[in-house]
Design a protein around this motif. Structure first.
Motif, mmCIF file in Angstrom:
data_model
loop_
_atom_site.group_PDB
_atom_site.id
_atom_site.type_symbol
_atom_site.label_atom_id
_atom_site.label_comp_id
_atom_site.label_asym_id
_atom_site.label_seq_id
_atom_site.Cartn_x
_atom_site.Cartn_y
_atom_site.Cartn_z
ATOM 1 N N THR A 149 61.962 25.591 55.394
ATOM 2 C CA THR A 149 62.327 27.023 55.464
ATOM 3 C C THR A 149 61.544 27.855 54.459
ATOM 4 O O THR A 149 61.124 28.965 54.751
ATOM 5 N N ARG A 150 61.329 27.265 53.278
ATOM 6 C CA ARG A 150 60.709 28.035 52.199
ATOM 7 C C ARG A 150 59.234 28.365 52.462
ATOM 8 O O ARG A 150 58.640 29.179 51.776
ATOM 9 N N MET A 151 58.643 27.719 53.481
ATOM 10 C CA MET A 151 57.259 28.043 53.863
ATOM 11 C C MET A 151 57.191 29.379 54.602
ATOM 12 O O MET A 151 56.135 29.984 54.697
ATOM 13 N N PRO A 162 55.462 23.793 61.431
ATOM 14 C CA PRO A 162 56.304 22.874 60.647
ATOM 15 C C PRO A 162 55.646 22.564 59.300
ATOM 16 O O PRO A 162 54.419 22.472 59.225
ATOM 17 N N LYS A 163 56.488 22.399 58.293
ATOM 18 C CA LYS A 163 55.951 22.208 56.938
ATOM 19 C C LYS A 163 54.923 21.084 56.873
ATOM 20 O O LYS A 163 53.856 21.246 56.278
ATOM 21 N N VAL A 164 55.244 19.949 57.496
ATOM 22 C CA VAL A 164 54.346 18.789 57.322
ATOM 23 C C VAL A 164 53.022 18.959 58.063
ATOM 24 O O VAL A 164 52.116 18.150 57.913
ATOM 25 N N GLY A 199 56.981 13.424 53.528
ATOM 26 C CA GLY A 199 55.841 14.092 54.165
ATOM 27 C C GLY A 199 55.366 15.313 53.411
ATOM 28 O O GLY A 199 54.291 15.832 53.694
ATOM 29 N N ASP A 200 56.159 15.783 52.455
ATOM 30 C CA ASP A 200 55.734 16.971 51.709
ATOM 31 C C ASP A 200 55.300 16.632 50.281
ATOM 32 O O ASP A 200 55.240 17.500 49.422
ATOM 33 N N VAL A 201 54.984 15.364 50.045
ATOM 34 C CA VAL A 201 54.427 14.944 48.739
ATOM 35 C C VAL A 201 53.061 14.307 49.031
ATOM 36 O O VAL A 201 52.929 13.088 49.123
ATOM 37 N N ILE A 250 55.744 19.831 48.035
ATOM 38 C CA ILE A 250 55.299 21.155 48.501
ATOM 39 C C ILE A 250 56.419 21.781 49.319
ATOM 40 O O ILE A 250 56.735 21.295 50.406
ATOM 41 N N ASN A 251 56.991 22.841 48.818
ATOM 42 C CA ASN A 251 58.071 23.514 49.546
ATOM 43 C C ASN A 251 57.717 24.930 49.967
ATOM 44 O O ASN A 251 58.300 25.457 50.906
ATOM 45 N N ASP A 252 56.776 25.568 49.251
ATOM 46 C CA ASP A 252 56.428 26.954 49.604
ATOM 47 C C ASP A 252 54.915 27.152 49.492
ATOM 48 O O ASP A 252 54.185 26.258 49.089
#
Ligand code: UD1
Ligand code: MG
Length: 467
Positions: free
Chosen positions: A28-30, A35-37, A115-117, A237-239
């Protein structure tokens, strides 16, 4: 080679390794439809970096839990070898793990990655696996000056007793600077049991994987907290701000590798590598060069400032002057391109070819020693050796419906401002007079020109401005 914990170290039998990558979250924070990944880092989706690292561990099994943006995520990774598990509703990291466990062998060890690291490197994971006996749990942690937003590590001396999420942490717990990176290793059989007992009674109403840590501790399983060497490697990585930070960090890492291999950069901070760049000896890259896709630079290649080079191969000694856009091109040795040139897909230069300013080359082969120096469009053309194409020449390759070919022999001289209306052939050694519009074959070794007769109008008056 399969990765196994070394039995010699802990006196326990080897266990297989299952890597589970959690990648179902929306991010959401992106604030993005992507999708974030799938957000790009160095030209590739975040998840692609994590999969690459997982593959270096040669595990028995790599499972990706996907969910948000399901189809888009799946179709971004068409190659086989991975086990994809759908988490239809994203109810938390613990719930995501529950989806992956049924087909994970109970006798394996599980390594959890997020997936976000994306900047994690295989040696760090090997260190974590090596330091953890088969029947124990370990979490990869790091100390942060500002731990806001992350899960905090609760310890009793050397033993980790739990992880508390930011939103559930007391003010005392919020002061803890050691955080959970999300990377965790544990015995699969035990993890299945802990996951079944996890509930969502917390500030976010989510099933937290991190709750398994306290369960392990209370079941008497030793839980280690192993610290990563650098924050950068484990950053989540969140944003978009963190995405940009990770991009700079990864670029610095890539450029450093190239410098170690002898590539020169005017400024290591002003270059971007979004894909795979391979360089020979004594390559020099000036500021603001962007490399995308697969790019190969031969020995002694020099890239001047402000260039975009995508999916291209430049032969030894090639010089790219400032401000060029080069895509899908190949050059032989000793070519010179630009400034301000555009090489489009299928531009193939042999050796010692010169492409000058404001020249566009597309789907064309240009043989040794030929020159196209100024203001010219060469498309769907074959040019022989030793040709000189004058300023302002256009190959008229498109009739509005179809593309046609232009063939220019060896040692041809094309005067300035010539239109070559394809399909057309210019014979070896021909000269084409400036300003000609050539629609028929021009014979070898002859001067061919096409011009209307020059006239001067007697008594002509310059127009004057109306009062
Ligand atoms: C998580 C950790 C936190 C840690 C931080 C490190 C939990 C409860 N918290 O928090 O302790 O400090 O990562 O970056 O584990 N995902 C799913 N399905 C879901 C939810 C998430 O697959 O239902 C995936 C996401 O795609 C992402 C990863 O799990 O890759 C982490 O999720 P995220 O929402 O970013 O967790 P954080 O709040 O960052
Ligand atoms: Mg996160």
């Amino acid at each position: 080679m399969r990765y196994h914990a070394r039995s010699s170290k802990h006196g326990l039998p080897d266990l297989g390794l299952s890597v589970i990558i959690l990648a179902a979250g929306q991010g959401t924070r992106m604030r993005s439809d992507l999708p974030k990944v799938l957000q790009p880092l160095a030209g590739r989706p975040l998840l692609g970096h994590v999969i690459d690292t997982a593959e270096q561990l040669a595990a028995d099994d790599i499972c990706v839990v996907y969910g948000h943006g399901g189809e888009a995520v799946l179709s971004s990774f068409p190659n086989g070898g991975l086990r994809w598990v759908l988490q239809a509703e994203q109810l938390g990291t613990g719930h995501a793990m529950q989806q992956a466990m049924p087909n994970t062998p109970a006798e394996n060890r599980v390594l959890v990655l997020f997936g976000d690291v994306p900047l994690l490197m295989a040696p760090t994971l090997r260190r974590l696996l090596d330091a953890t006996p088969n029947d124990e749990v370990a979490v990869l942690t790091v100390d942060l000056d500002d731990p806001t937003g992350y899960g905090r590590i609760l310890r009793n001396g050397d033993t980790v007793t739990g992880i508390v999420e930011q939103k559930d942490a007391s003010s005392e717990e919020q002061a803890i600077r050691e955080i959970n990176t999300g990377v965790m290793v544990c015995p699969a059989g035990r993890l299945k049991d802990w996951l079944e007992r996890i509930d969502n009674d917390n500030a976010q109403g989510e099933y937290y994987l991190t709750d398994a840590v306290a369960m392990a501790a209370s079941d008497g399983v030793a839980v280690k907290g192993i610290k990563a060497d650098s924050w950068v490697e484990v950053m989540g990585i969140n944003d978009k701000k963190q995405l940009a930070e990770a991009e700079r960090a990864l670029q610095a890492r890539l450029v450093e590798e190239h410098m170690t291999n002898g590539v020169g950069f005017a400024d290591p901070a002003r270059v971007d590598i979004r894909g795979t760049l391979t360089c020979g000896k004594d390559v020099f890259i000036d500021v603001n060069a962007v490399f995308e896709g697969i790019v190969t630079l031969g020995d002694g290649v020099r890239i001047e400032s402000n260039n975009l080079i995508r999916d291209s191969q430049l032969g030894a000694g090639t010089l790219v002057h400032s401000n060029c856009h080069i895509e899908g091109a190949t050059t032989g040795e000793g070519c010179e391109i630009g400034p301000f040139a555009r090489m489009r897909p299928g531009a193939m230069l042999a050796n010692n070819v010169k492409i000058g300013n404001f020249v566009e080359v597309k789907n064309s082969v240009i043989a040794d020693g030929s020159k196209v120096n100024h203001l010219t469009y060469i498309g769907d053309t074959k040019i022989g050796t030793g040709v000189n194409v004058g300023a302002g020449t256009i190959t008229c390759n498109y009739d509005g419906a179809n593309k046609h070919k232009t063939t220019i022999g060896n040692d041809v001289f094309i005067g300035s401002g010539v239109n070559l209306v394809a399909p057309v052939e210019i014979g070896d050694g021909a000269t084409i007079g400036a300003g000609s519009t050539i629609t028929k074959a021009a014979p070898a070794d002859q001067l061919t020109l096409e011009r209307s007769k020059q006239v001067t109008i007697k008594g002509w008056k310059k127009p004057v401005k109306k009062a």
